[in-house]
Write a protein that holds these residues in place. Structure first.
Motif, mmCIF file in Angstrom:
data_model
loop_
_atom_site.group_PDB
_atom_site.id
_atom_site.type_symbol
_atom_site.label_atom_id
_atom_site.label_comp_id
_atom_site.label_asym_id
_atom_site.label_seq_id
_atom_site.Cartn_x
_atom_site.Cartn_y
_atom_site.Cartn_z
ATOM 1 N N PHE A 115 0.841 -1.206 0.000
ATOM 2 C CA PHE A 115 0.000 0.000 0.000
ATOM 3 C C PHE A 115 0.873 1.252 0.000
ATOM 4 C CE2 PHE A 115 -4.399 -1.338 1.844
ATOM 5 C CZ PHE A 115 -4.584 -2.177 0.753
ATOM 6 N N ARG A 119 1.155 4.039 -3.040
ATOM 7 C CA ARG A 119 0.257 5.014 -2.407
ATOM 8 C C ARG A 119 -0.332 6.012 -3.396
ATOM 9 N NH1 ARG A 119 5.371 5.694 -0.891
ATOM 10 N NH2 ARG A 119 6.422 7.686 -1.150
ATOM 11 N N LYS A 120 0.282 6.170 -4.536
ATOM 12 C CA LYS A 120 -0.252 7.089 -5.555
ATOM 13 C C LYS A 120 -0.998 6.349 -6.657
ATOM 14 C CE LYS A 120 3.255 10.504 -4.578
ATOM 15 N NZ LYS A 120 4.476 11.171 -4.983
ATOM 16 N N HIS A 121 -1.208 5.055 -6.445
ATOM 17 C CA HIS A 121 -1.868 4.207 -7.448
ATOM 18 C C HIS A 121 -2.953 3.370 -6.764
ATOM 19 C CE1 HIS A 121 1.379 5.325 -10.183
ATOM 20 N NE2 HIS A 121 2.206 5.066 -9.185
ATOM 21 N N ARG A 122 -4.072 4.002 -6.518
ATOM 22 C CA ARG A 122 -5.165 3.370 -5.769
ATOM 23 C C ARG A 122 -5.627 2.062 -6.385
ATOM 24 N NH1 ARG A 122 -8.542 7.063 -3.645
ATOM 25 N NH2 ARG A 122 -6.606 7.872 -2.852
ATOM 26 N N GLN A 125 -3.375 -0.682 -5.376
ATOM 27 C CA GLN A 125 -3.618 -1.040 -3.975
ATOM 28 C C GLN A 125 -4.830 -1.972 -3.863
ATOM 29 O OE1 GLN A 125 -4.066 2.911 -2.282
ATOM 30 N NE2 GLN A 125 -2.059 2.745 -1.289
ATOM 31 N N LEU A 154 -11.540 2.062 0.387
ATOM 32 C CA LEU A 154 -10.275 2.414 -0.254
ATOM 33 C C LEU A 154 -10.533 3.112 -1.594
ATOM 34 C CD1 LEU A 154 -7.220 2.153 0.105
ATOM 35 C CD2 LEU A 154 -7.339 -0.055 -1.023
ATOM 36 N N ALA A 155 -11.487 2.606 -2.341
ATOM 37 C CA ALA A 155 -11.832 3.219 -3.632
ATOM 38 C C ALA A 155 -12.488 4.582 -3.448
ATOM 39 C CB ALA A 155 -12.769 2.295 -4.413
ATOM 40 N N TYR A 157 -11.902 6.693 -0.929
ATOM 41 C CA TYR A 157 -11.039 7.624 -0.193
ATOM 42 C C TYR A 157 -10.671 8.813 -1.076
ATOM 43 C CZ TYR A 157 -6.925 9.373 2.283
ATOM 44 O OH TYR A 157 -6.008 10.168 2.920
ATOM 45 N N GLY A 159 -8.315 11.055 -0.497
ATOM 46 C CA GLY A 159 -6.917 11.462 -0.406
ATOM 47 C C GLY A 159 -6.634 12.502 0.654
#
Length: 189
Positions: A115, A119-122, A125, A154-155, A157, A159
């Motif tokens: 993760f 972290r910049k590639h959801r 993750q 997570l999807a 979020y 940021g």
């Protein structure tokens, strides 16, 4: 957390429940490897072999942290050593987070590091989470696989940093584990 669970089981023993939850150890190991990842990447980008070697060698520390457990396991075969001494040594060995005793095992620490790396590639993750959930399910764990549902928040979020309730969760985690143990012991023990 280890001291809390040992104390709770000492005050309210329950032979049917093994209380060894400690997500803090998993977080510690995951963050440790995240730091090493940063050192490794920095060493590669700046062409500094010493930093690369440092990151790789330090990566073995959580593995070396298992040595006290093997030492205590060897001592436990010696019938001249009283059980309370073995139990105290096990507790002391469990105070040091290591790769064998962290909650969720190596996979959960690796997921945390994954993760971090992505972290910049959801999407990546979420894919990592879903792959691990599938592997967990296929290995026969019919509860932990449900972590796949964490893909939804997570999807979603955005940021942005949350309300900053860190201290609440540092208290909530051990307290809810303790309450569940007490209820289990009083109702089913």
């Amino acid at each position: 957390m280890t001291l809390f669970t040992v104390a709770l089981q000492g005050v309210l023993p329950n032979a049917d429940v093994v209380l060894m939850n400690n997500a803090f150890g998993t977080f510690f190991i995951a963050v440790f490897y995240m730091m090493l990842w940063d050192i490794l990447v920095d060493g590669i980008h700046k062409k500094k072999p010493a930093r690369i070697v440092k990151a790789v060698l330090c990566g073995f520390l959580p593995v070396l942290g298992t040595i006290p457990l093997f030492f205590v396991a060897g001592l436990s075969a010696n019938q001249n050593i009283p059980f309370p001494v073995i139990k105290a040594l096990i507790t002391a060995a469990m105070l040091v987070p290591n790769i064998l005793t962290i909650e969720g095992g190596v996979a959960m620490a690796a997921l945390g590091v994954g993760f971090y790396i992505f972290r910049k590639h959801r999407i990546v993750q979420i894919i990592l989470l879903l792959i691990l959930s599938a592997v967990v399910y296929l290995t026969g764990d019919h509860i932990q696989w449900m972590m796949c549902f964490a893909a939804v928040p997570l999807a979603l979020y955005n940021g942005k940093r949350g309300k900053g309730m860190k201290n609440f969760f540092y208290l909530f985690y051990p307290l809810h584990i303790g309450v569940l143990y007490i209820v289990s012991t009083l109702c089913f023990g």
